[in-house]
Design an enzyme around this catalytic site. Structure first.
Site, PDB file in Angstrom:
ATOM      1  N   LYS A 177     -62.941 -28.113 -40.351  1.00 41.95           N
ATOM      2  CA  LYS A 177     -62.410 -27.071 -39.933  1.00 41.95           C
ATOM      3  C   LYS A 177     -60.995 -27.605 -39.256  1.00 41.95           C
ATOM      4  O   LYS A 177     -60.932 -28.038 -38.286  1.00 41.95           O
ATOM      5  CB  LYS A 177     -63.043 -26.425 -38.707  1.00 41.95           C
ATOM      6  CG  LYS A 177     -62.540 -25.018 -38.182  1.00 41.95           C
ATOM      7  CD  LYS A 177     -62.891 -24.541 -36.888  1.00 41.95           C
ATOM      8  CE  LYS A 177     -61.843 -25.105 -35.634  1.00 41.95           C
ATOM      9  NZ  LYS A 177     -60.501 -24.758 -36.016  1.00 41.95           N
ATOM     10  N   GLU A 252     -62.747 -38.610 -31.021  1.00 40.25           N
ATOM     11  CA  GLU A 252     -61.438 -39.343 -30.657  1.00 40.25           C
ATOM     12  C   GLU A 252     -60.483 -38.414 -29.979  1.00 40.25           C
ATOM     13  O   GLU A 252     -59.956 -37.165 -30.177  1.00 40.25           O
ATOM     14  CB  GLU A 252     -60.747 -39.628 -32.113  1.00 40.25           C
ATOM     15  CG  GLU A 252     -59.614 -40.633 -31.763  1.00 40.25           C
ATOM     16  CD  GLU A 252     -58.065 -39.867 -31.532  1.00 40.25           C
ATOM     17  OE1 GLU A 252     -57.485 -39.623 -30.498  1.00 40.25           O
ATOM     18  OE2 GLU A 252     -57.692 -39.683 -32.602  1.00 40.25           O
ATOM     19  N   CYS A 286     -51.738 -38.505 -29.977  1.00 43.70           N
ATOM     20  CA  CYS A 286     -52.759 -38.942 -28.772  1.00 43.70           C
ATOM     21  C   CYS A 286     -52.475 -40.384 -28.780  1.00 43.70           C
ATOM     22  O   CYS A 286     -53.054 -41.019 -27.459  1.00 43.70           O
ATOM     23  CB  CYS A 286     -54.146 -38.857 -29.586  1.00 43.70           C
ATOM     24  SG  CYS A 286     -54.479 -39.502 -30.961  1.00 43.70           S
ATOM     25  N   GLU A 382     -52.153 -36.318 -19.903  1.00 38.64           N
ATOM     26  CA  GLU A 382     -51.632 -36.298 -21.130  1.00 38.64           C
ATOM     27  C   GLU A 382     -50.758 -35.302 -21.309  1.00 38.64           C
ATOM     28  O   GLU A 382     -51.293 -33.819 -21.307  1.00 38.64           O
ATOM     29  CB  GLU A 382     -52.625 -36.276 -22.258  1.00 38.64           C
ATOM     30  CG  GLU A 382     -52.174 -36.511 -23.539  1.00 38.64           C
ATOM     31  CD  GLU A 382     -53.273 -36.345 -24.712  1.00 38.64           C
ATOM     32  OE1 GLU A 382     -53.138 -37.168 -25.507  1.00 38.64           O
ATOM     33  OE2 GLU A 382     -54.265 -35.546 -24.479  1.00 38.64           O
TER      34      GLU A 382
END
Length: 482
Positions: A177, A252, A286, A382
């Site tokens: 997906k 992750e 990331c 983040e």
């Protein structure tokens, strides 16, 4: 009839609409216009995709193919990807405003992911364990079953390939997906898999949103493995969903990477990689080096060069060959990143360069911030955009503590010409990957993943083998007793 391109689900090697006809718009973030539509998967569509993958695993030829034959099929897919490389890159550039040259680089890495695992599964199929007791033991690695893979929007094709390639190479069937922001290139990949002669159900593409499409996949007890790349918040939901049927997960997740510049660093090299680490892909990585630590003795000179390099980046249309930096991938994400820039100012930070563009685009220029407190949100959280927060340090012990003072632990970088220090600090940093004097170099044999809020598990090489297979020990008696 709409003249927009359409990207359906790929189920049983057929491109299909959602059962209820639902669709969503795909945006071009540079032009801020809708350029395509995709099938919007509902629970019933997820059920159909899982049933296809389950049938292909339980009854189809793919898990039962010889390793050489399976590898040949995957190499055929890689050949087709190379032939359509410009189309795949064009889709990622259009879908998320990634500079076209960078998108082509991503396609090449995606091709290599498939080729690597096509060969890896052939050559790393088990070990032997001689025993003194008159027995012989060996291991074998059989496919786990049906894999549900959910990939992010920042590297649409490449991150999907990191998951799909090892999963299918080891004989599993897969439902991928892609992000609802970037459905195009992964859908084309599904079309190419059918063209390459993959049996129906080996690679299914389910387009749609996290709910209901993604959650329906992760919570389905017919799914044997779940692999997800995305935010830490969503990762926790994925893990909870998979836990309902005890499916192993590989996550992750987010990062707040530390980039440490010691006083003996090669400044030209360190500046180059510092720019790549936070401004490549408009900071939507990331692994971004979003926390920069500079030794006090070189801070002024490094910052002079770093700011100049940031300001020299050409911002513009992703299809202009001179463009190094373009808009953020969506209006929603632009608003989020812009809010962090404003928050940095409100919390007393100094914006040395960059900030939000005032021309109506979804651009946040390469932004460098100093003077933030260590508990300020833009420093701790983040941002996933082109915003670098900078601090100075005096000692090695101090900077190791600062680098590790985060709930994330995906990666870190350090720049030094001192070999002993490089090894010592790399060992002390709490991160899944440490780059020394470089950034974003990946060897597919090595473990990839993070600690803390950056994820669970590792993938790559034998680490992927152990996640995407069911390892089995076989013990044989050699010497008869009596």
């Amino acid at each position: 009839m709409s003249d927009l391109q359409f990207f359906g689900h790929i189920i049983d090697n057929e491109e299909v609409e959602s059962l209820g006809g639902e669709r969503f718009d795909a945006w071009n973030p540079w032009t801020r216009e809708v350029w395509a539509q995709a099938a919007d998967g509902m629970a019933a569509d997820a059920d159909r995709a899982v049933a296809s993958a389950r049938r292909a695993f339980d009854e189809g030829p793919w898990p039962r193919l010889g390793r050489v034959e399976r590898g040949k099929a995957i190499h055929r897919l890689a050949d087709l990807m190379e032939a359509r490389a410009d189309d795949l890159a064009w889709m990622d550039s259009t879908n998320m405003a990634k500079p076209f040259e960078q998108a082509k680089h991503d396609v090449a890495r995606s091709v290599w992911n498939f080729r690597f695992f096509a060969d890896h599964q052939r050559d790393h199929c088990g070990e032997t364990f001689p025993m003194d007791s008159g027995h012989h033991t060996y291991s074998e690695f059989g496919p786990a079953g049906v894999v549900a893979a959910i990939s992010p929007w920042n590297f649409p094709l490449m991150m999907a390939s990191w998951k799909i390639a090892p999963a299918i190479a080891w004989g599993n069937t897969c439902i991928i997906k892609p992000s609802e922001d970037t459905p195009a290139s992964v859908t084309l990949l599904g079309r190419l898999a059918a063209e390459a002669g993959f049996p129906p159900g080996v690679l299914n593409v389910l387009n749609g949103h996290g709910a209901p499409a993604g959650s329906s996949l992760t919570g389905d007890d017919r799914v044997d493995r779940v692999t997800f790349t995305g935010s830490s918040t969503t990762g926790k939901l994925v893990m909870a969903s998979a836990a309902t049927h005890l499916a192993p997960v590989s996550l992750e997740l987010g990062g707040k990477g530390a980039n440490i510049i010691f006083e003996d660093a090669d400044l030209e090299n360190a500046v180059y990689w510092a720019v790549e680490a936070i401004f490549r892909n408009a900071g939507q990585i990331c692994l971004a080096g979003s926390r920069l630590f500079i030794h006090r003795s070189i801070a002024d000179e490094f910052m002079r060069r770093f700011v100049a390099a940031a300001e020299a980046l050409t911002i513009g249309d992703p299809f202009d060959p001179s463009t190094r930096f373009s808009s953020l991938a969506s209006k929603r994400h632009f608003d989020k990143v812009a809010s962090y820039v404003e928050s940095a100012r409100a919390l007393g930070g100094t914006v040395l360069t960059g900030g939000v563009a005032d021309d109506g685009t979804w651009v946040v220029r390469p932004t460098i911030v100093t003077d933030l407190a260590l508990d300020a949100a833009p420093y701790c959280e983040e941002i996933f955009g082109p915003v670098c927060v900078v601090n100075v340090f005096d000692t090695e012990a101090e900077v190791v503590h600062l680098a590790n003072d985060t709930r994330y632990g995906l990666n870190a970088m350090l720049f030094t010409e001192n070999l002993s220090r490089a090894h010592r600090v790399a060992s002390a940093l709490r991160a899944g990957t440490v780059w020394v004097n470089c950034f974003f170099i990946r060897d597919l044999r090595t473990p990839f993943g993070g600690v803390g809020d950056s994820g669970v598990g590792r993938e790559g090489g034998n680490f992927s083998r152990e996640f995407f297979t069911e390892p089995k020990a076989v013990v044989m008696q050699i010497d008869r007793k009596g």
